[in-house]
Design a protein around this motif. Structure first.
Motif, PDB file in Angstrom:
ATOM      1  N   GLY A 157     -50.830 -23.085  14.746  1.00 33.15           N
ATOM      2  CA  GLY A 157     -50.001 -24.098  15.395  1.00 33.15           C
ATOM      3  C   GLY A 157     -49.502 -23.698  16.772  1.00 33.15           C
ATOM      4  O   GLY A 157     -48.610 -24.347  17.305  1.00 33.15           O
ATOM      5  N   VAL A 158     -50.041 -22.640  17.333  1.00 31.38           N
ATOM      6  CA  VAL A 158     -49.660 -22.200  18.680  1.00 31.38           C
ATOM      7  C   VAL A 158     -50.933 -21.857  19.451  1.00 31.38           C
ATOM      8  O   VAL A 158     -51.962 -21.541  18.856  1.00 31.38           O
ATOM      9  N   SER A 159     -50.851 -21.933  20.769  1.00 34.83           N
ATOM     10  CA  SER A 159     -52.030 -21.621  21.573  1.00 34.83           C
ATOM     11  C   SER A 159     -52.173 -20.122  21.832  1.00 34.83           C
ATOM     12  O   SER A 159     -53.265 -19.643  22.100  1.00 34.83           O
ATOM     13  N   GLN A 160     -51.097 -19.390  21.777  1.00 29.80           N
ATOM     14  CA  GLN A 160     -51.121 -17.940  21.971  1.00 29.80           C
ATOM     15  C   GLN A 160     -50.513 -17.278  20.742  1.00 29.80           C
ATOM     16  O   GLN A 160     -49.391 -17.603  20.353  1.00 29.80           O
ATOM     17  N   ILE A 161     -51.248 -16.357  20.162  1.00 26.31           N
ATOM     18  CA  ILE A 161     -50.743 -15.634  18.997  1.00 26.31           C
ATOM     19  C   ILE A 161     -50.051 -14.370  19.489  1.00 26.31           C
ATOM     20  O   ILE A 161     -50.663 -13.555  20.175  1.00 26.31           O
ATOM     21  N   PRO A 162     -48.771 -14.184  19.168  1.00 31.27           N
ATOM     22  CA  PRO A 162     -48.052 -12.984  19.612  1.00 31.27           C
ATOM     23  C   PRO A 162     -48.711 -11.713  19.067  1.00 31.27           C
ATOM     24  O   PRO A 162     -49.308 -11.725  17.990  1.00 31.27           O
ATOM     25  N   LEU A 163     -48.587 -10.619  19.814  1.00 30.33           N
ATOM     26  CA  LEU A 163     -49.209  -9.354  19.438  1.00 30.33           C
ATOM     27  C   LEU A 163     -48.781  -8.913  18.042  1.00 30.33           C
ATOM     28  O   LEU A 163     -49.602  -8.508  17.225  1.00 30.33           O
ATOM     29  N   TRP A 164     -47.475  -9.008  17.731  1.00 31.80           N
ATOM     30  CA  TRP A 164     -47.013  -8.589  16.405  1.00 31.80           C
ATOM     31  C   TRP A 164     -47.692  -9.410  15.310  1.00 31.80           C
ATOM     32  O   TRP A 164     -47.992  -8.900  14.240  1.00 31.80           O
TER      33      TRP A 164
END
Length: 189
Positions: A157-164
């Motif tokens: 549901g997001v365009s960028q997946i956070p590193l964590w």
């Protein structure tokens, strides 16, 4: 999916929301599994946050406590519409989406649930939002490794997946049986 008769499959999804897409994908997934002669049901999990999403009283109390008076007034005006919408969706879910007899409300409630299902499927839409990544439920961390775990069209549901989240997702996906080779390469660090 191989054809095995009389084996219960548990489906984990957003199944109790007043959203047409969520309702229809839940119905379609269960209907498709039934066409393949699987006995499938939604695992009825609703935590405090999810159960309060459409609760007008809780929303009003929250808005008032936060001194968000504009939101409070909007909720007062919309209350009859929210109630009617929930009645319609709840009727649909009750009539067309079989669920587990027991309702689960916390991660501790889920202990031992994997003994009730032959396989557990999680999906689809946005079950892996960054905020839900710590939720044992949508990542199937409560499911023992001997039970096959399948991800069906699960999304972030997001365009960028956070590193964590990439790090945790790699670990979670390694536990899945029907996702391993397809997705793991996307999470190499």
């Amino acid at each position: 999916l191989e054809m095995i008769m009389n084996k219960k499959i548990g489906l984990i999804t957003f199944h109790d929301t007043a959203n047409h897409g969520a309702a229809l994908q839940t119905y379609a997934t269960l209907h498709t599994l039934a066409r393949f002669e699987f006995d499938a049901e939604v695992i009825d999990y609703t935590n405090k946050f999810r159960s309060s999403l459409y609760n007008v009283s809780k929303k009003l109390a929250y808005d008032w406590a936060e001194k968000n008076y504009v939101a409070f007034i909007k909720t007062v005006i919309a209350a009859p519409l929210i109630k009617n919408r929930m009645v319609g969706f709840n009727n649909f879910y009750r009539n067309f989406t079989p669920r587990s007899v027991k309702a689960y409300h916390s991660n501790s409630d889920l202990s031992g649930i994997e003994k009730k299902y032959y396989k557990i499927i999680v999906g689809s839409d946005q079950v892996w939002l960054p905020l839900s990544m710590y939720n044992k439920f949508f990542n199937l961390l409560f499911v023992d490794n001997i039970v096959p775990k399948i991800s069906y069209s699960s999304s972030f549901g997001v365009s960028q997946i956070p590193l964590w989240q990439k790090k945790q997702t790699k670990y979670y996906l390694e536990r899945f049986d029907a996702s391993k080779n397809v997705f793991i390469s996307q999470f190499k660090l």
